[in-house]
Scaffold this motif. Sequence first.
Motif, mmCIF file in Angstrom:
data_model
loop_
_atom_site.group_PDB
_atom_site.id
_atom_site.type_symbol
_atom_site.label_atom_id
_atom_site.label_comp_id
_atom_site.label_asym_id
_atom_site.label_seq_id
_atom_site.Cartn_x
_atom_site.Cartn_y
_atom_site.Cartn_z
ATOM 1 N N GLU A 11 24.593 -12.355 -3.607
ATOM 2 C CA GLU A 11 24.391 -13.789 -3.890
ATOM 3 C C GLU A 11 23.128 -14.297 -3.207
ATOM 4 O O GLU A 11 22.318 -14.996 -3.807
ATOM 5 N N GLU A 12 22.971 -13.938 -1.943
ATOM 6 C CA GLU A 12 21.811 -14.362 -1.165
ATOM 7 C C GLU A 12 20.510 -13.844 -1.788
ATOM 8 O O GLU A 12 19.537 -14.581 -1.913
ATOM 9 N N GLU A 25 19.808 -15.833 -5.001
ATOM 10 C CA GLU A 25 19.411 -17.216 -4.701
ATOM 11 C C GLU A 25 18.011 -17.300 -4.108
ATOM 12 O O GLU A 25 17.263 -18.224 -4.413
ATOM 13 N N LYS A 26 17.654 -16.330 -3.262
ATOM 14 C CA LYS A 26 16.368 -16.391 -2.551
ATOM 15 C C LYS A 26 15.212 -15.752 -3.295
ATOM 16 O O LYS A 26 14.066 -16.144 -3.089
ATOM 17 N N THR A 55 16.613 -20.459 -9.352
ATOM 18 C CA THR A 55 17.848 -21.169 -9.680
ATOM 19 C C THR A 55 17.623 -22.576 -10.231
ATOM 20 O O THR A 55 18.572 -23.203 -10.693
#
Length: 83
Positions: free
Chosen positions: A58-59, A62-63, A68
């Motif tokens: 997930e990280e 997202e990064k 996003t």
Amino acid sequence: MYKVKVYVTLRESVLDPQGVAVKSALHTMDYKEVEDVRIGKYLELAVNETENVEARIEEMCEKLLANTVIEDYRYEIEEVVPS
């Protein structure tokens, strides 16, 4: 070890000019049944055993892997059993 498949696509609300071009080309080639085309990215990650692998993926998404603001993502995690 895990094999992670990440799928990144533009959000439905975002215009996809590449998808429009591909749809137009398909219609020109007489594939008129195609109603819509959305272009995206597919990534495969080989990830070593780690605590909370899902949170780490997930990280990463997202990064780095997805913007996003304009993109959605989903992923599949598969445990690889050494042979």
